[in-house]
Design a protein around this motif. Sequence first.
Motif, PDB file in Angstrom:
ATOM      1  N   VAL A  66       0.849  -1.184   0.000  1.00 17.21           N
ATOM      2  CA  VAL A  66       0.000   0.000   0.000  1.00 17.21           C
ATOM      3  C   VAL A  66       0.890   1.241   0.000  1.00 17.21           C
ATOM      4  O   VAL A  66       1.865   1.314   0.754  1.00 17.21           O
ATOM      5  N   LEU A  67       0.541   2.191  -0.847  1.00 11.89           N
ATOM      6  CA  LEU A  67       1.172   3.505  -0.836  1.00 11.89           C
ATOM      7  C   LEU A  67       0.075   4.527  -0.563  1.00 11.89           C
ATOM      8  O   LEU A  67      -0.880   4.641  -1.326  1.00 11.89           O
ATOM      9  N   ALA A  68       0.209   5.239   0.542  1.00 15.11           N
ATOM     10  CA  ALA A  68      -0.789   6.232   0.922  1.00 15.11           C
ATOM     11  C   ALA A  68      -0.219   7.630   0.682  1.00 15.11           C
ATOM     12  O   ALA A  68       0.898   7.921   1.099  1.00 15.11           O
ATOM     13  N   ASP A  69      -0.995   8.461   0.007  1.00 17.79           N
ATOM     14  CA  ASP A  69      -0.606   9.844  -0.272  1.00 17.79           C
ATOM     15  C   ASP A  69      -1.452  10.744   0.621  1.00 17.79           C
ATOM     16  O   ASP A  69      -2.676  10.808   0.489  1.00 17.79           O
ATOM     17  N   ASP A  91       1.109  -5.649 -11.634  1.00 18.56           N
ATOM     18  CA  ASP A  91       2.262  -5.058 -12.325  1.00 18.56           C
ATOM     19  C   ASP A  91       3.183  -4.313 -11.361  1.00 18.56           C
ATOM     20  O   ASP A  91       4.032  -3.536 -11.775  1.00 18.56           O
ATOM     21  N   GLY A  92       3.034  -4.562 -10.069  1.00 18.76           N
ATOM     22  CA  GLY A  92       3.890  -3.931  -9.080  1.00 18.76           C
ATOM     23  C   GLY A  92       5.306  -4.486  -9.139  1.00 18.76           C
ATOM     24  O   GLY A  92       5.562  -5.546  -9.699  1.00 18.76           O
ATOM     25  N   VAL A  93       6.223  -3.739  -8.580  1.00 21.94           N
ATOM     26  CA  VAL A  93       7.630  -4.136  -8.594  1.00 21.94           C
ATOM     27  C   VAL A  93       8.145  -4.252  -7.166  1.00 21.94           C
ATOM     28  O   VAL A  93       7.626  -3.623  -6.250  1.00 21.94           O
ATOM     29  N   ARG A 130       0.674   3.842 -11.031  1.00 21.34           N
ATOM     30  CA  ARG A 130       2.050   3.484 -11.390  1.00 21.34           C
ATOM     31  C   ARG A 130       2.927   4.734 -11.471  1.00 21.34           C
ATOM     32  O   ARG A 130       4.060   4.739 -10.998  1.00 21.34           O
ATOM     33  N   THR A 131       2.397   5.799 -12.045  1.00 20.91           N
ATOM     34  CA  THR A 131       3.140   7.050 -12.149  1.00 20.91           C
ATOM     35  C   THR A 131       3.419   7.626 -10.767  1.00 20.91           C
ATOM     36  O   THR A 131       4.532   8.085 -10.486  1.00 20.91           O
ATOM     37  N   VAL A 132       2.431   7.601  -9.892  1.00 21.78           N
ATOM     38  CA  VAL A 132       2.607   8.114  -8.535  1.00 21.78           C
ATOM     39  C   VAL A 132       3.658   7.295  -7.797  1.00 21.78           C
ATOM     40  O   VAL A 132       4.510   7.839  -7.087  1.00 21.78           O
ATOM     41  N   PHE A 133       3.625   5.988  -7.986  1.00 21.32           N
ATOM     42  CA  PHE A 133       4.605   5.124  -7.344  1.00 21.32           C
ATOM     43  C   PHE A 133       6.020   5.447  -7.834  1.00 21.32           C
ATOM     44  O   PHE A 133       6.966   5.509  -7.043  1.00 21.32           O
ATOM     45  N   GLN A 134       6.170   5.697  -9.134  1.00 25.55           N
ATOM     46  CA  GLN A 134       7.485   6.056  -9.668  1.00 25.55           C
ATOM     47  C   GLN A 134       7.962   7.393  -9.103  1.00 25.55           C
ATOM     48  O   GLN A 134       9.145   7.554  -8.786  1.00 25.55           O
ATOM     49  N   VAL A 135       7.061   8.346  -8.966  1.00 24.89           N
ATOM     50  CA  VAL A 135       7.414   9.643  -8.370  1.00 24.89           C
ATOM     51  C   VAL A 135       7.880   9.440  -6.930  1.00 24.89           C
ATOM     52  O   VAL A 135       8.879  10.034  -6.484  1.00 24.89           O
ATOM     53  N   PHE A 136       7.181   8.593  -6.197  1.00 23.27           N
ATOM     54  CA  PHE A 136       7.564   8.302  -4.810  1.00 23.27           C
ATOM     55  C   PHE A 136       8.964   7.690  -4.749  1.00 23.27           C
ATOM     56  O   PHE A 136       9.805   8.135  -3.963  1.00 23.27           O
ATOM     57  N   VAL A 137       9.241   6.695  -5.581  1.00 21.52           N
ATOM     58  CA  VAL A 137      10.545   6.031  -5.560  1.00 21.52           C
ATOM     59  C   VAL A 137      11.657   7.020  -5.941  1.00 21.52           C
ATOM     60  O   VAL A 137      12.720   7.057  -5.317  1.00 21.52           O
ATOM     61  N   ARG A 138      11.409   7.845  -6.942  1.00 24.93           N
ATOM     62  CA  ARG A 138      12.425   8.833  -7.340  1.00 24.93           C
ATOM     63  C   ARG A 138      12.689   9.851  -6.233  1.00 24.93           C
ATOM     64  O   ARG A 138      13.801  10.341  -6.079  1.00 24.93           O
ATOM     65  N   SER A 139      11.665  10.181  -5.462  1.00 24.07           N
ATOM     66  CA  SER A 139      11.854  11.165  -4.402  1.00 24.07           C
ATOM     67  C   SER A 139      12.692  10.612  -3.247  1.00 24.07           C
ATOM     68  O   SER A 139      13.203  11.385  -2.439  1.00 24.07           O
ATOM     69  N   LEU A 140      12.814   9.286  -3.154  1.00 28.29           N
ATOM     70  CA  LEU A 140      13.591   8.688  -2.074  1.00 28.29           C
ATOM     71  C   LEU A 140      15.088   8.921  -2.271  1.00 28.29           C
ATOM     72  O   LEU A 140      15.843   8.943  -1.297  1.00 28.29           O
ATOM     73  N   PHE A 141      15.522   9.046  -3.518  1.00 26.92           N
ATOM     74  CA  PHE A 141      16.964   9.086  -3.790  1.00 26.92           C
ATOM     75  C   PHE A 141      17.354  10.353  -4.441  1.00 26.92           C
ATOM     76  O   PHE A 141      17.189  11.048  -5.122  1.00 26.92           O
TER      77      PHE A 141
END
Length: 141
Positions: A66-69, A91-93, A130-141
């Motif tokens: 779960v990813l909560a915004d 299609d999650g990673v 999927r786009t929101v999840f990618q934004v979240f992952v990019r913001s981590l690093f």
Amino acid sequence: MDVLPALPAARWESPDSIAPEPVTPPPPPATLARPIVCLEHDRWQLLAEEIDRNPDRQTSWVRPLVLADYGSAAARQGGDRPQKIYTNNEDGVDLVLPSDRLRLAFDVELLALFADRSSDQSVTPDPKGRTVFQVFVRSLF
């Protein structure tokens, strides 16, 4: 004199002639319980299943659930309800994340997000998830 019934003759077997019963191991567990971990970053809260931990590299292999915004970090820290909840679909990673950024999650955290998801939002997958999840992952690093 009373006649007693005849008993069957005892059959003597040597220990070598007795075949041992096959030993069957217990069945393996159907599923292994894995810890649920939480990563809180900025306005997001990620709850994921920890698949494996590598202490040498101080990383954890996690599978997002779960990813909560929450819209803002203040709303997340204040305990507000999330504005949008994204659940992991087929299609999650998986991710490899630094272990020091993760903490064990409480079961009520996950259950509350699933309850909010089922009561407030449609069950159909969000195409922007999927786009929101990618934004979240990019913001981590």
